[in-house]
Scaffold this motif. Structure first.
Motif, PDB file in Angstrom:
ATOM      1  N   ASN A   1       1.238  -1.969   2.772  1.00 18.23           N
ATOM      2  CA  ASN A   1       1.778  -0.678   3.203  1.00 18.23           C
ATOM      3  C   ASN A   1       2.537  -0.048   2.038  1.00 18.23           C
ATOM      4  O   ASN A   1       2.955  -0.727   1.089  1.00 18.23           O
TER       5      ASN A   1
ATOM      6  N   ASP B   1       0.015  -1.251  12.469  1.00 17.18           N
ATOM      7  CA  ASP B   1       1.137  -2.110  12.071  1.00 17.18           C
ATOM      8  C   ASP B   1       1.237  -2.251  10.560  1.00 17.18           C
ATOM      9  O   ASP B   1       2.317  -2.499  10.026  1.00 17.18           O
TER      10      ASP B   1
ATOM     11  N   ASN C   1       2.994   1.113   9.634  1.00 18.62           N
ATOM     12  CA  ASN C   1       4.418   1.255   9.980  1.00 18.62           C
ATOM     13  C   ASN C   1       5.295   0.161   9.402  1.00 18.62           C
ATOM     14  O   ASN C   1       6.508   0.158   9.635  1.00 18.62           O
TER      15      ASN C   1
ATOM     16  N   ASN D   1       5.155  -3.215   9.948  1.00 17.92           N
ATOM     17  CA  ASN D   1       5.237  -4.501  10.637  1.00 17.92           C
ATOM     18  C   ASN D   1       4.401  -5.568   9.936  1.00 17.92           C
ATOM     19  O   ASN D   1       4.677  -6.761  10.057  1.00 17.92           O
TER      20      ASN D   1
END
Length: 329
Positions: A135, A198, A201, A203
């Motif tokens: 991410n 996920d 974001n 996670n």
């Protein structure tokens, strides 16, 4: 046929029909005398099913009988694989499977068939590399920095997979072991799509996704790719290095598509099947469609080379499954 355009199928059939006709050895002259079935142990509409249908439609243009795809799912790929293991070995029932075939023995304690002894590989159809994605909040800018981050804080980061024992899970575990047996928490999902939110974001720190499922998010800047698991860079992402280029030589991981027959198939029929597969895989339309799906098409596979590939994959992945304690859901 979800995801397959009629125009594409017409192009595949036309290209296949234009290719030289297959020579039929006398002993195999009667094959096929009924429709040929591809048993696909994956759900209809998924990437494996779509690829199987493209190959089947193209082969229908070079064989005297139609080739149809039948989806038989359940217990991972066990149900569909069992259908082929117990089918007549006359070349009319074949298995269109993936890397999942290479890890059946360690994943399932009890099988009614032997994934090696009960099957004869026909041809390796294509290979699909994977992308190590993170991410955008992850501070690591390259693979070396990511490895250092995991090493400095063992057990404090998460990675996702598309399911326990699947290609994504296996590829990630191999990476963690080759990078120094790093400890990163595994969070399995039911497919790649549920894992992506996920990753976005935060996670999930990392997701080693099949390239066909991950390229779009990297291209639009939603995630970052630090390495590709194949021997070469992806043309869609020319700036993303291979694992070897990024600092982890010797690491390669693919999922793949292979056509297998029941063991004992007559040699002449096996030869005709292999020739038909390679013939259609040489057509520009099918090669382009596979490339669009990030599948690297093969048109040079023999039963011997496909068998060698499968044996190598079994030798590579079975230890990973056992050492990681991976079991079937």
């Amino acid at each position: 046929m979800p995801g397959i355009h009629r125009r594409t199928l017409l192009q595949l059939a036309a290209g296949a029909a234009a290719a030289p006709a297959l020579a039929a050895p006398a002993a195999a002259a009667s094959w096929p005398d009924q429709p040929v079935r591809f048993i696909c142990p994956f759900a209809a509409g998924g990437p494996t099913d779509v690829a199987a249908r493209l190959v089947a439609e193209a082969m229908s243009g070079v064989l005297p009988q139609r080739v149809i795809v039948e989806n038989r799912t359940g217990s991972g790929v066990v149900v569909g694989t069992e259908v082929v293991a117990k089918a007549a070995n006359d070349g009319h029932t074949l298995l269109y499977s993936t890397i999942a075939h290479a890890v059946l023995r360690p994943l399932f304690s009890s099988l009614s068939f032997d994934p090696v002894k009960d099957f004869q590989p026909v041809a390796l159809v294509g290979t699909i590399p994977m992308l190590l994605m993170v991410n955008n909040a992850v501070p690591a800018k390259d693979l070396r920095e990511l490895i250092a981050m995991f090493r400095d804080k063992p057990g404090q980061y998460n990675y996702g997979s598309s399911g326990a024992g699947g290609a994504v899970h296996l590829a990630t575990e191999l990476f963690l072991r080759q990078a120094g047996r790093l400890k990163v928490n595994h969070i399995p999902y039911r497919g790649s799509a549920p894992a992506m939110p996920d990753l976005l974001n935060g996670n999930l720190t990392m997701f080693v996704n099949v390239a066909s499922d991950g390229i779009a998010s990297v291209q639009r800047g939603a995630t970052r790719a630090l390495a590709v698991s194949g021997a070469q860079r992806l043309p869609q992402l020319p700036d993303v290095p291979t694992f070897a280029e990024a600092g982890l030589p010797g690491y390669e991981a693919y999922t793949w598509h292979m056509l297998l027959a029941p063991a004992g198939i007559p040699a002449e029929t096996l030869a005709r099947l292999n020739a038909a597969v390679n013939q259609v895989m040489r057509t520009p339309a099918l090669q382009q469609r596979f490339s669009d799906m990030s599948i690297q098409p093969r048109a040079d596979s023999t039963p011997a080379s496909a068998t060698e590939w499968l044996q190598g994959e079994i030798a590579k992945w079975e230890p990973v499954v056992r050492e990681a304690g991976i079991t079937a859901n």
